[in-house]
Design an enzyme around this catalytic site. Sequence first.
Site, PDB file in Angstrom:
ATOM      1  N   ARG A 127       0.829  -1.223   0.000  1.00 36.17           N
ATOM      2  CA  ARG A 127       0.000   0.000   0.000  1.00 36.17           C
ATOM      3  C   ARG A 127       0.858   1.266   0.000  1.00 36.17           C
ATOM      4  O   ARG A 127       0.523   2.271   0.633  1.00 36.17           O
ATOM      5  CB  ARG A 127      -0.936   0.032   1.216  1.00 36.17           C
ATOM      6  CG  ARG A 127      -2.008  -1.028   1.192  1.00 36.17           C
ATOM      7  CD  ARG A 127      -2.988  -0.778   0.040  1.00 36.17           C
ATOM      8  NE  ARG A 127      -4.194  -1.570   0.201  1.00 36.17           N
ATOM      9  CZ  ARG A 127      -4.316  -2.840  -0.171  1.00 36.17           C
ATOM     10  NH1 ARG A 127      -3.303  -3.460  -0.765  1.00 36.17           N
ATOM     11  NH2 ARG A 127      -5.454  -3.486   0.024  1.00 36.17           N
ATOM     12  N   SER A 147     -10.990  -0.337   2.837  1.00 38.36           N
ATOM     13  CA  SER A 147     -10.290  -0.568   4.113  1.00 38.36           C
ATOM     14  C   SER A 147      -9.839   0.766   4.675  1.00 38.36           C
ATOM     15  O   SER A 147      -9.143   1.521   4.001  1.00 38.36           O
ATOM     16  CB  SER A 147      -9.040  -1.418   3.895  1.00 38.36           C
ATOM     17  OG  SER A 147      -9.387  -2.662   3.368  1.00 38.36           O
ATOM     18  N   GLU A 160      -5.191   3.709   6.383  1.00 37.19           N
ATOM     19  CA  GLU A 160      -4.726   3.510   5.013  1.00 37.19           C
ATOM     20  C   GLU A 160      -5.248   4.658   4.158  1.00 37.19           C
ATOM     21  O   GLU A 160      -4.668   5.020   3.137  1.00 37.19           O
ATOM     22  CB  GLU A 160      -5.279   2.172   4.516  1.00 37.19           C
ATOM     23  CG  GLU A 160      -4.721   1.713   3.215  1.00 37.19           C
ATOM     24  CD  GLU A 160      -5.775   1.189   2.278  1.00 37.19           C
ATOM     25  OE1 GLU A 160      -5.587   1.331   1.077  1.00 37.19           O
ATOM     26  OE2 GLU A 160      -6.793   0.665   2.762  1.00 37.19           O
TER      27      GLU A 160
END
Length: 338
Positions: A164, A238, A334
């Site tokens: 990520r 998420s 995130e």
Amino acid sequence: MQIETSKSLQPFNTFGIRATAAYYVAIEDVPALQLFLKSDYPEPDNMLVLGGGSNLLFTGDFDGLVLHMLNKGIEIISEDENGIEVRVQAGEVWDDFVTWCTERNLYGVENLVAIPGSVGAAPVQNIGAYGAEVKDVIASVDTVTIEDGDLRTLTAAACGFGYRSSIFKRELRGRAIITSVVFRLQKSGVLNTGYGDVQKMLSERGITDPRPADIAAVIRSIRSAKLPDPAITGNAGSFFKNPVIGEVEAKALRASHPGLPCWPQPDGTVKLAAGWLIEQCRLKGFRMGNAAVHDRQALVLVNAGGATGYEVMALANHIIKTVWLQFGIRLEPEVNIL
Ligand code: EPU
């Protein structure tokens, strides 16, 4: 190009948070973007490059300039018996590009189906799902440098991809704008069916020799059963990253929590399931004000109706604190918080 002021950003963020941009410019093509950056535009302290708005949370109005990437186009740049290279403009919808590939029986992006957002945003956080990451199909990334408006192409190796993460989230943050991405896709290959329920659902459907389109269809239905549709319930996928901890720490945690899902990483670290940690804290479905933890996937926070970004952050902070007190693990968002 027209600079708009006090522009509502509510339609442009999948959380559906009400916020305005002090200045806003819609970018339809790259030469126009270059001209704009080379002009004497009133340069604000703060600039946000907006794609699909599916990975950000506005906690207030944005007092800078929003550049909204809306440039479209998919162009095959080379082809041989093994595969193709294709240049996709940043403003294309990611999932439309996945469909473009699976319709042509091209291999490489099928596991990344139904991820919200734009093509230009995909490399920034190296989107991933069901055992695949976009970095594995990226050949290069085309950018325009904010300072001088010049075009620069980065090879995949120069993008510094990680979980990520990429150079665009780090060194090039606020300095480069992704204008298009070159992908390398294969005409045949091995499909990745090993993650989650993919193989199980293929068997249930009686598919023994799947094509990329079959994998995409299966993953699309798995995702839609678990993840809220942002068109109906505001969310940004998420909200937290899956935490990565040391082997020793993971062993100790596993001893006290035998059910803890762990994925050992090639570098010896261990990735944990943040969704599991949150669920163990009995926070699945938990609501605070107008923000809530999704009732089918604890890693996703939702706008339960009219939530402010501040309310979502209050919920996120409550989750971080609770997980910390129970497990000694510090969750990190995130989502990009502005
Ligand atoms: N789990 C729970 N409770 C929950 C959610 C998850 O116990 O409420 C546990 C389950 O044991 C499950 C494990 O966590 O086995 C992993 O869950 P899942 O397979 O749903 O994946 P995830 O780790 O929660 C990651 C990505 C998703 C991606 C899925 C599928 C991150 C931060 N998230 O989620 O990506 O779709 O894997 O591959 O890496 C996104 O980034 O926006 C996103 C949705």
